[in-house]
Design a protein around this motif. Structure first.
Motif, PDB file in Angstrom:
ATOM      1  N   ASP A   8      43.437  37.087  49.486  1.00  0.00           N
ATOM      2  CA  ASP A   8      44.067  37.434  48.170  1.00  0.00           C
ATOM      3  C   ASP A   8      44.907  36.722  47.841  1.00  0.00           C
ATOM      4  N   ASP A   9      45.849  35.968  48.755  1.00  0.00           N
ATOM      5  CA  ASP A   9      46.898  35.484  48.069  1.00  0.00           C
ATOM      6  C   ASP A   9      46.646  33.980  47.600  1.00  0.00           C
ATOM      7  N   LEU A  10      45.566  33.451  48.239  1.00  0.00           N
ATOM      8  CA  LEU A  10      44.741  32.182  47.936  1.00  0.00           C
ATOM      9  C   LEU A  10      44.238  32.222  46.550  1.00  0.00           C
ATOM     10  N   PHE A  11      43.560  33.419  46.366  1.00  0.00           N
ATOM     11  CA  PHE A  11      42.498  33.312  45.293  1.00  0.00           C
ATOM     12  C   PHE A  11      43.104  34.095  43.989  1.00  0.00           C
ATOM     13  N   PHE A  12      44.013  35.106  44.192  1.00  0.00           N
ATOM     14  CA  PHE A  12      44.380  35.901  43.255  1.00  0.00           C
ATOM     15  C   PHE A  12      45.960  35.785  42.930  1.00  0.00           C
ATOM     16  N   THR A  13      47.004  35.929  43.986  1.00  0.00           N
ATOM     17  CA  THR A  13      48.192  35.758  43.629  1.00  0.00           C
ATOM     18  C   THR A  13      48.503  34.494  43.286  1.00  0.00           C
ATOM     19  N   ARG A  14      47.819  33.338  43.797  1.00  0.00           N
ATOM     20  CA  ARG A  14      48.324  32.049  43.600  1.00  0.00           C
ATOM     21  C   ARG A  14      47.682  31.498  42.117  1.00  0.00           C
ATOM     22  N   THR A  15      46.454  32.053  41.871  1.00  0.00           N
ATOM     23  CA  THR A  15      45.637  31.708  40.726  1.00  0.00           C
ATOM     24  C   THR A  15      46.081  32.529  39.332  1.00  0.00           C
ATOM     25  N   GLY A  16      46.584  33.596  39.493  1.00  0.00           N
ATOM     26  CA  GLY A  16      46.898  34.543  38.598  1.00  0.00           C
ATOM     27  C   GLY A  16      45.728  35.479  38.095  1.00  0.00           C
ATOM     28  N   MET A  17      44.538  35.414  38.812  1.00  0.00           N
ATOM     29  CA  MET A  17      43.489  36.289  38.739  1.00  0.00           C
ATOM     30  C   MET A  17      43.608  37.525  39.093  1.00  0.00           C
ATOM     31  N   ASP A  18      43.479  38.820  38.576  1.00  0.00           N
ATOM     32  CA  ASP A  18      43.340  39.853  39.019  1.00  0.00           C
ATOM     33  C   ASP A  18      42.111  40.439  39.892  1.00  0.00           C
ATOM     34  N   PRO A  19      42.180  41.011  40.964  1.00  0.00           N
ATOM     35  CA  PRO A  19      40.958  41.155  41.876  1.00  0.00           C
ATOM     36  C   PRO A  19      40.168  42.221  41.175  1.00  0.00           C
ATOM     37  N   ASN A  20      40.804  43.264  40.491  1.00  0.00           N
ATOM     38  CA  ASN A  20      40.253  44.492  39.982  1.00  0.00           C
ATOM     39  C   ASN A  20      39.326  43.957  38.895  1.00  0.00           C
ATOM     40  N   ARG A  21      39.950  43.118  37.960  1.00  0.00           N
ATOM     41  CA  ARG A  21      39.064  42.671  36.831  1.00  0.00           C
ATOM     42  C   ARG A  21      38.078  41.805  37.504  1.00  0.00           C
ATOM     43  N   VAL A  22      38.406  40.711  38.338  1.00  0.00           N
ATOM     44  CA  VAL A  22      37.225  40.010  39.088  1.00  0.00           C
ATOM     45  C   VAL A  22      36.008  40.833  39.464  1.00  0.00           C
ATOM     46  N   GLU A  23      36.322  41.846  40.172  1.00  0.00           N
ATOM     47  CA  GLU A  23      35.494  42.744  40.767  1.00  0.00           C
ATOM     48  C   GLU A  23      34.326  43.406  39.587  1.00  0.00           C
ATOM     49  N   GLY A  24      34.901  43.574  38.334  1.00  0.00           N
ATOM     50  CA  GLY A  24      34.472  44.192  37.258  1.00  0.00           C
ATOM     51  C   GLY A  24      33.496  43.301  36.714  1.00  0.00           C
ATOM     52  N   LEU A  25      34.086  41.999  36.653  1.00  0.00           N
ATOM     53  CA  LEU A  25      33.508  41.065  35.849  1.00  0.00           C
ATOM     54  C   LEU A  25      32.056  40.568  36.665  1.00  0.00           C
ATOM     55  N   VAL A  26      32.374  40.548  37.951  1.00  0.00           N
ATOM     56  CA  VAL A  26      31.159  40.163  38.898  1.00  0.00           C
ATOM     57  C   VAL A  26      29.997  41.071  38.485  1.00  0.00           C
ATOM     58  N   GLY A  27      30.396  42.484  38.557  1.00  0.00           N
ATOM     59  CA  GLY A  27      29.482  43.682  38.401  1.00  0.00           C
ATOM     60  C   GLY A  27      28.771  43.495  36.965  1.00  0.00           C
ATOM     61  N   GLU A  28      29.406  43.036  35.977  1.00  0.00           N
ATOM     62  CA  GLU A  28      29.059  42.992  34.610  1.00  0.00           C
ATOM     63  C   GLU A  28      27.918  41.762  34.512  1.00  0.00           C
ATOM     64  N   LEU A  29      28.451  40.694  35.246  1.00  0.00           N
ATOM     65  CA  LEU A  29      27.399  39.509  35.219  1.00  0.00           C
ATOM     66  C   LEU A  29      26.434  39.441  35.716  1.00  0.00           C
ATOM     67  N   LEU A  30      26.339  40.349  37.177  1.00  0.00           N
ATOM     68  CA  LEU A  30      25.140  40.498  38.016  1.00  0.00           C
ATOM     69  C   LEU A  30      24.496  41.777  37.458  1.00  0.00           C
ATOM     70  N   GLN A  31      24.691  42.493  36.475  1.00  0.00           N
ATOM     71  CA  GLN A  31      23.894  43.610  36.091  1.00  0.00           C
ATOM     72  C   GLN A  31      22.403  43.515  35.927  1.00  0.00           C
ATOM     73  N   GLY A  32      21.502  44.121  36.421  1.00  0.00           N
ATOM     74  CA  GLY A  32      20.117  43.920  36.044  1.00  0.00           C
ATOM     75  C   GLY A  32      19.424  42.869  37.142  1.00  0.00           C
ATOM     76  N   MET A  33      20.312  42.177  37.852  1.00  0.00           N
ATOM     77  CA  MET A  33      19.713  41.249  38.878  1.00  0.00           C
ATOM     78  C   MET A  33      19.560  42.059  40.232  1.00  0.00           C
ATOM     79  N   ASP A  34      18.807  41.355  41.148  1.00  0.00           N
ATOM     80  CA  ASP A  34      18.154  41.962  42.355  1.00  0.00           C
ATOM     81  C   ASP A  34      19.143  41.717  43.428  1.00  0.00           C
ATOM     82  N   ASP A  35      19.908  40.589  43.332  1.00  0.00           N
ATOM     83  CA  ASP A  35      21.022  40.242  44.325  1.00  0.00           C
ATOM     84  C   ASP A  35      21.873  39.222  43.510  1.00  0.00           C
TER      85      ASP A  35
END
Length: 477
Positions: A8-35
């Motif tokens: 988390d320190d490497l991918f979110f704290t350091r880069t400024g990304m928010d883990p909750n928003r990224v989780e939601g973004l992945v769910g949005e982008l993969l909606q309707g997919m099999d995997d």
């Protein structure tokens, strides 16, 4: 601190990304997919090499990036970038969603979780300074030259990698792993008169550099490289023909890896391009032969706490008592074949999509004393170490060059031979195993497997094995 907290320190704290928003973004982008998944990676790597008493090169590299994959049926879309930002992930999502083409799937269940740790998460690159590493290499050079006056050249290197990964799935689940990997190589050239020969030895694993600072360890590596070089210096041309071949324990398992292991990966069998396709439940090797792929061995080069899709690695029986029992699977091929993933979905880096790959692949021990196997052979070849090799997955045909081999004469080890190659067919060769030793040994941690342009660290191993009727290519006139 857990692996998830470190990453988390490497991918979110350091880069400024928010883990909750990224989780939601992945769910949005993969909606309707099999995997699919988002794979985040941050890695540091270094290498220091010595040649003829001088440091020839020293390098340090840091890389980071992500890979986003969307799967719809058999189609997979993959995009990657070195920019770690929500905007870059969203742009990648617009690309990978092209595989949907009206597809409306149900996202596959995520992998089960695990709290186990098979190796340290400490970064070996910062634990030992450069001066200690260069001293180690110069000590190796001095020790080798002091062992034998025939030593003409010494090459040695030490390298390390610290890789941190995090895998985020459409349901918001996250899994992380931190993977250290170190390796030391020694190569020695010896000469006598006009003849020059080389020997090499390497070892490594998922641990820190400290064990190589122990003279008992690095001196053993030099001793082995020098022994091989001197053996080759006294070798004679190898004979050719069909003969009994005895494979030594440990590294000769690389032949098993190439000639059999690749043919048991799920993608080749789903597409029916493997020589082992359609043999499930049937005899694929001699009775007594059991082959496993085991990614759960602590500290081993090929081991993984979780694979690159987030599936915990496993102990997977491929061939049991000669009967084909299973294939190595990633999530995509497992779903399409109606079986469970086996923890073998691997990728070289964030720039590559995962595919079925081996971890530590080896044959289990039998009940024969290695000396009994040797004395059973009137005339044959004893192959102790292998260099290069290749295999055709569809036909199973293989060619391997032996870097250390000996004639067997009346049950005893005879002169060393140079230029021996083993030629055969993987499935056929497995049925020619007639004796299996009780001395299972894994390699010393140097294997790298190539497939589809990707290289990943692997382990191999086997006991001493007798194989009858193997074709040997030689150099004897």
């Amino acid at each position: 601190m857990t692996n998830l907290a470190v990453t988390d320190d490497l991918f979110f704290t350091r880069t400024g990304m928010d883990p909750n928003r990224v989780e939601g973004l992945v769910g949005e982008l993969l909606q309707g997919m099999d995997d699919g998944e988002l794979f985040l990676e941050y890695s540091q790597s270094e290498s220091v090499a010595l040649d003829d008493g001088r440091i020839r090169s020293a390098s340090f590299d840091t890389t980071q990036g992500f890979g986003l994959r969307a799967i719809a049926g058999e189609a997979a879309g993959y995009a990657h970038a070195t920019e770690l930002s929500e905007a870059a992930i969203r742009r990648a999502g617009a690309t990978v969603r092209a595989v949907a083409a009206g597809h409306h799937g149900t996202m596959a269940e995520p992998p089960v979780g695990t709290n186990r740790m098979l190796y340290t998460d400490l970064n070996p690159l910062g634990a030992v300074d450069l001066s200690a590493k260069t001293k180690l290499l110069t000590d190796i050079d001095a020790y080798a030259r002091g062992k034998d006056p025939r030593v003409r050249q010494v090459m040695a290197s030490i390298s390390g990698v610290w890789q941190a990964v995090q895998i985020i799935r459409a349901d918001g689940s996250r899994v992380a792993d931190i993977r250290p990997l170190v390796r030391v190589n020694v190569s020695i050239m010896v000469g006598e008169g006009d003849r020059m020969e080389t020997g090499s030895y390497g070892s490594g694993g998922r641990f820190a550099y400290e064990r190589y600072l122990d003279p008992a360890n690095w001196q053993a590596s030099v001793d082995e490289a020098l022994r091989q070089a001197l053996v080759n210096l006294g070798s004679v041309p190898a004979p050719a023909g069909e003969m009994v071949v005895v494979l030594g324990s440990g590294w000769p398992g690389v032949m098993l890896h190439e000639a059999v292991g690749h043919g048991l990966e799920g993608d080749f069998n789903r597409k029916k391009t493997s020589a082992f396709s359609g043999l499930m439940g049937q005899r694929a090797a001699s009775k007594g032969v059991t082959v496993v792929d085991d990614g759960t061995i602590p500290d081993r080069r090929g081991s993984l706490t979780v694979d690159d899709e987030g599936t915990p690695s496993g102990y997977n029986v491929l061939i049991e008592d000669g009967i084909l029992k299973g294939y190595m699977q990633d999530r995509l091929n497992a779903r399409l074949m109606g079986v469970k993933p086996t923890g073998n979905g691997r990728r070289e880096s964030f720039a590559h999509a995962p595919i079925p790959r081996m971890t530590n692949t080896y044959m289990l021990a039998g009940d024969k004393d290695p000396q009994e196997i040797m004395t059973s052979v009137k005339k044959g070849l004893y192959a102790v170490n292998f260099g290069g090799g290749s295999v055709d997955i569809t036909s199973g045909k293989f060619v391997f060059s032996a870097s250390e081999a000996y004639l067997i004469e009346d049950g005893k080890i005879g002169p060393a031979v140079k230029g021996a190659t083993l030629i055969g067919n993987g499935p056929d060769a497995m049925t020619k195993i007639t004796m299996i030793g009780n001395d299972l040994r894994l390699d010393d941690g140097v294997g790298t497997c190539g497939k589809d342009g990707q290289g990943v660290p692997v382990g191999v191993g086997q006991p001493t094995v007798r194989m009858d009727g193997i074709t040997v290519g030689g150099t004897a006139a």
